[in-house]
Design an enzyme around this catalytic site. Structure first.
Site, short mmCIF file in Angstrom:
data_model
loop_
_atom_site.label_atom_id
_atom_site.label_comp_id
_atom_site.label_asym_id
_atom_site.label_seq_id
_atom_site.Cartn_x
_atom_site.Cartn_y
_atom_site.Cartn_z
N ASP A 124 0.78 -1.14 -0.16
CA ASP A 124 -0.13 0.02 -0.01
C ASP A 124 0.30 1.04 -0.40
OD1 ASP A 124 -2.38 1.78 0.52
OD2 ASP A 124 -3.52 0.26 1.72
N ASP A 139 -3.01 4.59 -2.49
CA ASP A 139 -4.08 5.49 -1.56
C ASP A 139 -4.23 6.33 -2.15
OD1 ASP A 139 -5.16 5.50 1.07
OD2 ASP A 139 -4.17 6.95 1.62
N GLU A 181 -6.82 3.86 -5.44
CA GLU A 181 -7.93 4.24 -4.95
C GLU A 181 -8.61 5.40 -5.27
OE1 GLU A 181 -10.32 4.67 -0.39
OE2 GLU A 181 -7.54 5.16 -0.97
N HIS A 225 -11.05 -1.96 4.92
CA HIS A 225 -10.75 -1.71 6.30
C HIS A 225 -11.83 -0.49 6.73
CE1 HIS A 225 -7.38 0.06 3.39
NE2 HIS A 225 -7.93 1.42 4.42
N ASP A 226 -11.77 0.44 5.56
CA ASP A 226 -12.91 1.81 5.73
C ASP A 226 -14.02 1.74 5.52
OD1 ASP A 226 -10.38 3.09 5.86
OD2 ASP A 226 -10.03 3.65 3.52
C1 NOJ Z 1 -7.21 6.00 2.55
C2 NOJ Z 1 -7.25 4.78 3.49
O1 NOJ Z 1 -8.00 3.40 2.98
C3 NOJ Z 1 -8.20 5.39 4.49
O2 NOJ Z 1 -7.72 4.47 5.73
C4 NOJ Z 1 -7.16 6.65 5.61
O3 NOJ Z 1 -7.53 6.79 6.00
C5 NOJ Z 1 -7.28 7.26 3.86
N1 NOJ Z 1 -6.85 6.70 2.27
C6 NOJ Z 1 -6.04 8.10 4.27
O4 NOJ Z 1 -4.88 7.71 3.56
#
Ligand code: NOJ
Length: 550
Positions: A95, A196, A249, A323-324
């Site tokens: 990542d 990310d 992402e 994880h989000d």
């Molecule tokens: C996306 C990540 O998946 C998340 O967990 C993070 O808080 C934000 N980007 C900022 O890096």
């Protein structure tokens, strides 16, 4: 092109397995569990960050891109992990958080001491002449996107937490440093990368207010220069290896831009994560609300993206969980009455679509949101900020808590549940985040008497066996149906008809005569009773079935 028949598994290292009993998962813990991972027959693992970090945003605030954070282990552990996975034919995807660094990063610290070169690594701006903040931008984690830059009277930009400072990608030295990071890990044997929030790197040089009433994110998201940055990143790093698999992402992106990001001729990325389909339980587009999901909208979004990406030659990452996100079973299934069936139905829905499926740790055993009783049990910075904000906006403590409970990122960050003991077999000491559902849901139980894990094994093997799943085209089917998401995949003379009942009630699907033949097989069905392809197919609660018609 080699990623079309692959399935990728995501590990959130903090919560996977704690080998040294300090309450936090670690790399040696992952090494111990490789035999488990290999049973699933996944091709690759995406690891959420384990680099040196103060952990204000659980590792997405990186202070040193080149070192493993001691809470996770050492570089020797990392090398051993990569070697062990390779022995099991499992690739590694790291990542890369390149939009921002921790404010504890050496670059930011040097900037703070007055080093002009490093100040140009970030967005540091004067207040407006009237003393207002440089722009009206909001942080995605609540409050303004600007924080005081030491005692200079200036401000630095942070689109996320205030201890995550946005990097200035216009500065070629920044980009060079970031490509060095990617190459460092590439040279250590990592071929695959997740980038990310990569489409917020294209902020303008001149930062201006967004117009109230418009989407505030659009001013800095998905701008055309992101495509140039990605081409350059590709060329300078992983692009030398045609086997590299990459995923960006993408925040608030469009089908049009996502096609460009992923068309092979563009040499940018292999695929993108997009989130529109996970916003169907947001009231008026607002995350911190509690409302049932809009099934029609979910279908429309999945269909639009499948069709659009397919027609434009783009490629999607397919996922429900990470994880989000709170667990999809809690959002779109029934964790109480139909946990197994709804887990399997959700899995079928995405695994048979066009794209590359991702499985988030614990999804394969049907993990669900924890049953926390108080806000004190939550850890995530976004969650805690949102709770304060909800109270400040007039919600009662109970209302705010109910919203947090349904939307918090901690829902999916609880430790992986290996057995039914107090700490879920994750650790011998108090985990950093409490597990609550391990009595019912855990790996030991699932492997001995469950049905979800083996169902995932089957889906994964089908993608490898049947080219119609990895390569076939996508067509909509019964879009108007109230409770079923159906679709058709086609390759040469073959047709795959997939039906997924999203509700806990039996329902019927009228199948047009063109699909009716004796020459069909059921390649997967989450109920054991035999099912026939007739003009009227009856589906049980949360039933999924796929008919292969030759
Ligand atoms: C996306 C990540 O998946 C998340 O967990 C993070 O808080 C934000 N980007 C900022 O890096």
């Amino acid at each position: 092109m080699s990623f079309k028949d692959k399935v990728i598994y995501q590990i959130y290292p903090k919560s996977f397995y704690d080998s040294n009993n300090d309450g936090v998962g670690d790399l040696r813990g992952i090494i111990e569990k490789v035999p488990y991972l290999s049973k699933l027959n996944i091709d690759m693992i995406w690891f959420s960050p384990f680099f040196v970090s103060p952990q204000y945003d659980s590792g997405y605030d990186i202070a040193d891109y080149y070192k493993i954070d001691p809470i996770f282990g050492t570089m020797a552990d990392f090398d051993e992990l990569v070697k062990t996975l390779k022995k099991h034919n499992i690739g590694v995807m790291l990542d890369m958080v390149l939009n921002h660094t921790s404010t504890e990063h050496e670059w930011f610290q040097k900037a703070l001491t007055g080093d002009k070169n490093y100040q140009d690594f970030y967005y540091i701006r004067d207040p407006k002449p009237n003393g207002d903040l440089p722009t009206n931008w909001e942080s995605k984690f609540g409050g303004s996107a600007w924080a005081k830059f030491g005692d200079t009277g200036k401000y630095y930009l942070h689109l996320y937490e205030k201890r995550q400072a946005d990097l200035n990608w216009h500065n070629p030295d920044v980009r060079k440093e970031l490509y060095k990071v990617v190459n460092f890990w590439y040279d250590r044997g990592v071929e695959n990368f997740r980038f990310d929030v990569i489409n917020v790197t294209g902020k303008d040089k001149e930062l201006v207010d967004y117009t109230p009433g418009t989407n505030p994110k659009l001013i800095y998201t998905d701008t055309p220069i992101v495509q140039d940055y990605l081409k350059e990143l590709n060329h300078a790093t992983f692009g030398k290896n045609p086997e590299s698999v990459t995923v960006g992402e993408m925040s608030t992106t469009s089908i049009k831009n996502s096609i460009e990001y992923t068309r092979p001729e563009n040499h940018e990325l292999s695929m993108v994560f997009t989130f529109h389909h996970l916003k169907v339980d947001y009231d008026h587009g607002q995350k911190w609300t509690k409302t049932p999901f809009d099934f029609k909208l979910l279908k429309k979004i999945l269909n639009d993206w499948q069709l659009g990406m397919s027609e434009g030659g783009g490629w999607n990452a397919l996922f429900w969980n990470n994880h989000d996100q709170p667990w999809a079973i809690n959002r779109f299934g029934d964790p109480i009455h139909f946990r197994n069936k709804s887990a399997e139905m959700l899995a079928t829905t995405i695994h048979l679509l066009r794209g590359t499926p991702y499985i988030y740790q614990g999804e394969e055993i049907g993990m669900t949101d924890p049953d926390y009783q108080s806000i004190e049990e939550y850890v995530d910075v976004e969650t805690l900020n949102a709770y304060q904000q909800l109270i400040a906006n007039g919600k009662t403590a109970d209302e705010a808590f109910a919203i947090i409970k349904s939307k918090s990122r901690d829902n999916s960050r609880t430790p992986m549940q290996w057995d039914n003991t107090k700490y879920a077999g994750f650790s011998q000491s108090t985990p950093w985040l409490k597990p609550t559902t391990q009595k019912e849901i855990n790996v030991a139980k699932e492997l001995s008497e469950g049905e979800i894990f083996s169902y995932y094994q089957k889906l994964i093997s089908l993608r490898k066996k049947l080219r119609i799943i990895s390569e076939g085209s996508y067509e909509p089917f019964i879009m108007e149906h109230e409770s079923v998401f159906g679709y058709v995949r086609k390759l040469n003379s073959q047709t795959l008809l997939v039906l997924n009942n999203f509700y806990g009630k039996e329902t019927h699907v009228k199948v047009p005569s063109e699909y009716l033949t004796q020459d069909f097989s059921v390649i997967i069905n989450n109920y054991s009773e035999k099912i026939n392809l007739t003009s009227d197919v009856e589906l049980k609660p949360y039933q999924s079935v796929a008919f292969l018609i030759s």
